[in-house]
Design a protein around this motif. Structure first.
Motif, PDB file in Angstrom:
ATOM      1  N   GLU A 203      26.085  35.991  37.955  1.00 35.00           N
ATOM      2  CA  GLU A 203      25.381  36.477  38.947  1.00 35.00           C
ATOM      3  C   GLU A 203      26.348  37.742  39.656  1.00 35.00           C
ATOM      4  OE1 GLU A 203      24.954  35.859  43.272  1.00 35.00           O
ATOM      5  OE2 GLU A 203      24.332  34.700  41.536  1.00 35.00           O
ATOM      6  N   GLY A 204      28.032  37.925  38.953  1.00 35.25           N
ATOM      7  CA  GLY A 204      28.230  39.321  39.097  1.00 35.25           C
ATOM      8  C   GLY A 204      27.197  40.331  38.477  1.00 35.25           C
ATOM      9  N   GLN A 205      26.928  40.193  37.558  1.00 31.16           N
ATOM     10  CA  GLN A 205      26.028  41.189  37.260  1.00 31.16           C
ATOM     11  C   GLN A 205      25.120  41.734  38.286  1.00 31.16           C
ATOM     12  OE1 GLN A 205      27.160  43.630  35.557  1.00 31.16           O
ATOM     13  NE2 GLN A 205      26.378  44.151  33.684  1.00 31.16           N
TER      14      GLN A 205
ATOM     15  N   ARG B 155      35.260  38.720  41.325  1.00 29.04           N
ATOM     16  CA  ARG B 155      35.712  38.204  41.220  1.00 29.04           C
ATOM     17  C   ARG B 155      34.504  37.773  40.469  1.00 29.04           C
ATOM     18  NH1 ARG B 155      35.765  36.680  47.237  1.00 29.04           N
ATOM     19  NH2 ARG B 155      37.992  38.001  47.342  1.00 29.04           N
ATOM     20  N   HIS B 156      33.294  37.098  40.525  1.00 29.70           N
ATOM     21  CA  HIS B 156      32.105  36.899  39.464  1.00 29.70           C
ATOM     22  C   HIS B 156      32.050  37.873  37.765  1.00 29.70           C
ATOM     23  CE1 HIS B 156      30.914  35.246  43.437  1.00 29.70           C
ATOM     24  NE2 HIS B 156      30.115  34.250  42.598  1.00 29.70           N
ATOM     25  N   LYS B 157      31.975  38.630  38.375  1.00 25.84           N
ATOM     26  CA  LYS B 157      31.599  39.472  37.373  1.00 25.84           C
ATOM     27  C   LYS B 157      33.181  40.160  36.329  1.00 25.84           C
ATOM     28  CE  LYS B 157      29.825  44.286  35.634  1.00 25.84           C
ATOM     29  NZ  LYS B 157      29.129  45.502  36.263  1.00 25.84           N
ATOM     30  N   THR B 158      33.923  40.423  36.726  1.00 26.86           N
ATOM     31  CA  THR B 158      35.031  40.469  35.870  1.00 26.86           C
ATOM     32  C   THR B 158      36.071  39.160  35.627  1.00 26.86           C
ATOM     33  OG1 THR B 158      35.141  42.902  36.915  1.00 26.86           O
ATOM     34  CG2 THR B 158      37.142  41.934  34.998  1.00 26.86           C
ATOM     35  N   GLY B 159      36.391  38.784  37.415  1.00 23.63           N
ATOM     36  CA  GLY B 159      36.914  37.713  37.396  1.00 23.63           C
ATOM     37  C   GLY B 159      36.360  36.109  36.747  1.00 23.63           C
ATOM     38  N   ALA B 160      35.386  35.601  36.675  1.00 23.02           N
ATOM     39  CA  ALA B 160      35.465  34.366  36.191  1.00 23.02           C
ATOM     40  C   ALA B 160      35.850  33.698  34.956  1.00 23.02           C
ATOM     41  CB  ALA B 160      33.472  34.832  36.544  1.00 23.02           C
ATOM     42  N   LEU B 161      35.088  35.602  33.942  1.00 24.68           N
ATOM     43  CA  LEU B 161      35.852  35.666  32.394  1.00 24.68           C
ATOM     44  C   LEU B 161      37.884  34.833  32.645  1.00 24.68           C
ATOM     45  CD1 LEU B 161      33.091  36.600  30.644  1.00 24.68           C
ATOM     46  CD2 LEU B 161      33.294  33.959  30.891  1.00 24.68           C
ATOM     47  N   ILE B 162      38.059  35.982  33.133  1.00 23.93           N
ATOM     48  CA  ILE B 162      39.484  36.032  32.775  1.00 23.93           C
ATOM     49  C   ILE B 162      40.309  34.378  32.985  1.00 23.93           C
ATOM     50  CG2 ILE B 162      42.146  37.083  34.122  1.00 23.93           C
ATOM     51  CD1 ILE B 162      40.129  39.884  33.895  1.00 23.93           C
ATOM     52  N   LYS B 163      39.400  33.765  34.725  1.00 26.47           N
ATOM     53  CA  LYS B 163      39.677  32.875  35.276  1.00 26.47           C
ATOM     54  C   LYS B 163      39.664  31.528  33.776  1.00 26.47           C
ATOM     55  CE  LYS B 163      39.058  29.256  39.196  1.00 26.47           C
ATOM     56  NZ  LYS B 163      38.182  29.209  40.476  1.00 26.47           N
ATOM     57  N   LEU B 164      38.206  31.617  33.230  1.00 29.40           N
ATOM     58  CA  LEU B 164      38.339  30.621  32.750  1.00 29.40           C
ATOM     59  C   LEU B 164      38.952  30.841  30.911  1.00 29.40           C
ATOM     60  CD1 LEU B 164      35.964  28.607  31.606  1.00 29.40           C
ATOM     61  CD2 LEU B 164      34.736  30.827  29.979  1.00 29.40           C
ATOM     62  N   SER B 165      39.174  32.348  31.076  1.00 27.94           N
ATOM     63  CA  SER B 165      40.348  32.342  29.654  1.00 27.94           C
ATOM     64  C   SER B 165      42.080  31.024  30.122  1.00 27.94           C
ATOM     65  CB  SER B 165      41.086  33.373  28.969  1.00 27.94           C
ATOM     66  OG  SER B 165      39.599  34.036  29.268  1.00 27.94           O
TER      67      SER B 165
ATOM     68  N   SER C 269      43.990  35.592  40.475  1.00 30.06           N
ATOM     69  CA  SER C 269      44.347  37.102  41.261  1.00 30.06           C
ATOM     70  C   SER C 269      44.251  38.088  40.041  1.00 30.06           C
ATOM     71  CB  SER C 269      46.029  36.485  41.464  1.00 30.06           C
ATOM     72  OG  SER C 269      45.608  35.092  43.001  1.00 30.06           O
ATOM     73  N   LEU C 270      44.417  38.003  39.260  1.00 34.67           N
ATOM     74  CA  LEU C 270      44.777  38.470  37.726  1.00 34.67           C
ATOM     75  C   LEU C 270      43.097  38.949  37.518  1.00 34.67           C
ATOM     76  CD1 LEU C 270      45.707  39.867  35.465  1.00 34.67           C
ATOM     77  CD2 LEU C 270      45.482  38.397  34.192  1.00 34.67           C
ATOM     78  N   GLY C 271      42.473  38.268  37.731  1.00 29.28           N
ATOM     79  CA  GLY C 271      41.178  38.665  37.530  1.00 29.28           C
ATOM     80  C   GLY C 271      40.431  40.161  38.391  1.00 29.28           C
ATOM     81  N   GLU C 272      40.772  39.964  39.783  1.00 28.23           N
ATOM     82  CA  GLU C 272      40.825  40.502  41.308  1.00 28.23           C
ATOM     83  C   GLU C 272      41.583  42.282  40.315  1.00 28.23           C
ATOM     84  OE1 GLU C 272      39.762  39.840  45.182  1.00 28.23           O
ATOM     85  OE2 GLU C 272      40.273  38.038  44.315  1.00 28.23           O
TER      86      GLU C 272
END
Length: 305
Positions: A153-155, A174-184, A236-239
């Motif tokens: 969705e972010g892409q 939040r979607h493109k960069t942040g989601a995978l960081i949050k997932l981690s 927060s880290l993702g953003e």
């Protein structure tokens, strides 16, 4: 944590991650020629931020084991697939990635497309492994962060969405960069607490909307509180990570992309936004206190004065 200690700690993680990634590639049945393409995409690996975050969040609650290491590598493989496709001419059309030619520039577009597909398939196989107790992987609870609630969705928003203002931009990030960081982060939390799909689903469906709500209303439920902490830190880290990249590129005089924060705010305002996000991430770690020295040092590495 002192800088030298942080570097030694992070390098130790990266060595483990790289060794496991090589082992995973060796196990594949692809031809030697195609394995070479996959290895080119995966190495050298840059920061290895996502698997590193996953392992450290795991270690906050219990020592990471070989299962956790392979799971962390699945996250890195997932991230690498996204980079291959993101770099292609039909998307961002980048020539350089991690200091060398992008996969499509080195091997051609067809090979790059296949390599990305192969890594995506491999990532899902690894991330959906049953836990050591033969329970369902918690990844099934959070896999939407790779699709309509996350990366894809972010892409889409980046390439085809309507981004008219700062709020639109932040949603895309939040979607493109942040989601995978949050997932981690939440994967590390889940595995560190030996949670399976059903337990994660229960947390997901009952979690409060904010850290303050969690602390005031469910402080007696340590598991749920820690889940909210991991989510808050990851968000927060993702953003912050994306803002850090945008600000750094601006300061270094690089060409500003259409989706850079610097198109919407000046440098001082961008720095304030970054610091606010880093403070929010640090606040999420506060209840865990002495167990989070390395995570705090990751935040310190993103401070821009």
């Amino acid at each position: 944590m002192k800088l030298e200690e942080y570097k030694k700690y992070a390098d130790g993680y990266r060595e483990q991650i790289d060794a496991e990634l090589k082992k995973i590639l060796d196990e594949l049945n692809y031809s030697a020629e195609f394995k070479e393409v996959l290895e080119y995409a995966l190495f050298p690996g840059g920061k290895r931020l996502r698997p590193l975050l996953m392992l450290e969040w795991h270690n906050v609650f219990s020592p990471a084991d070989n299962y956790a290491l392979r799971y962390a590598c699945g996250l890195e493989i997932l991230h690498t697939y996204s980079l291959i496709h993101d770099d292609m001419p039909c998307m961002d059309n980048d020539d350089i990635r991690r200091g060398k030619s992008t996969v499509h520039k080195k091997y051609g577009e067809g090979m790059a497309l296949l390599a990305g597909d192969a890594l995506l398939d491999l990532a899902y196989r690894i991330l959906s492994m049953p836990t050591p107790a033969m329970e369902v992987s918690p990844f099934f609870m959070f896999k939407d962060m790779c699709g309509d609630m996350g990366l894809i969705e972010g892409q889409y928003r980046d390439l085809y969405g309507k981004i008219d203002n700062l709020d639109d931009l932040l949603v895309m990030c939040r979607h493109k960069t942040g989601a995978l960081i949050k997932l981690s982060c939440i994967s590390g939390f889940a595995l560190g607490n030996n949670l399976d799909y059903k337990k994660c689903k229960a947390l997901f469906e009952t979690s409060p909307q904010s850290l303050s709500e969690a602390e005031s209303s469910i402080s007696s439920d340590g598991l749920l509180l820690n889940y909210v902490l991991a989510c808050g830190f990851g968000d927060s880290l993702g953003e912050a990570f994306q803002l850090y990249d945008d600000i750094s590129e601006y300061i270094e005089g690089q060409k500003i992309t259409s989706t850079s924060i610097m198109n919407y705010v000046d440098l001082d305002e961008a720095k304030k936004m970054l610091n606010t996000l880093l403070n929010d991430a640090a606040d999420a770690l506060e209840p865990l206190r002495e167990r989070t020295g390395f995570l705090r040092e990751i935040l310190n590495r993103l401070i821009i004065i």
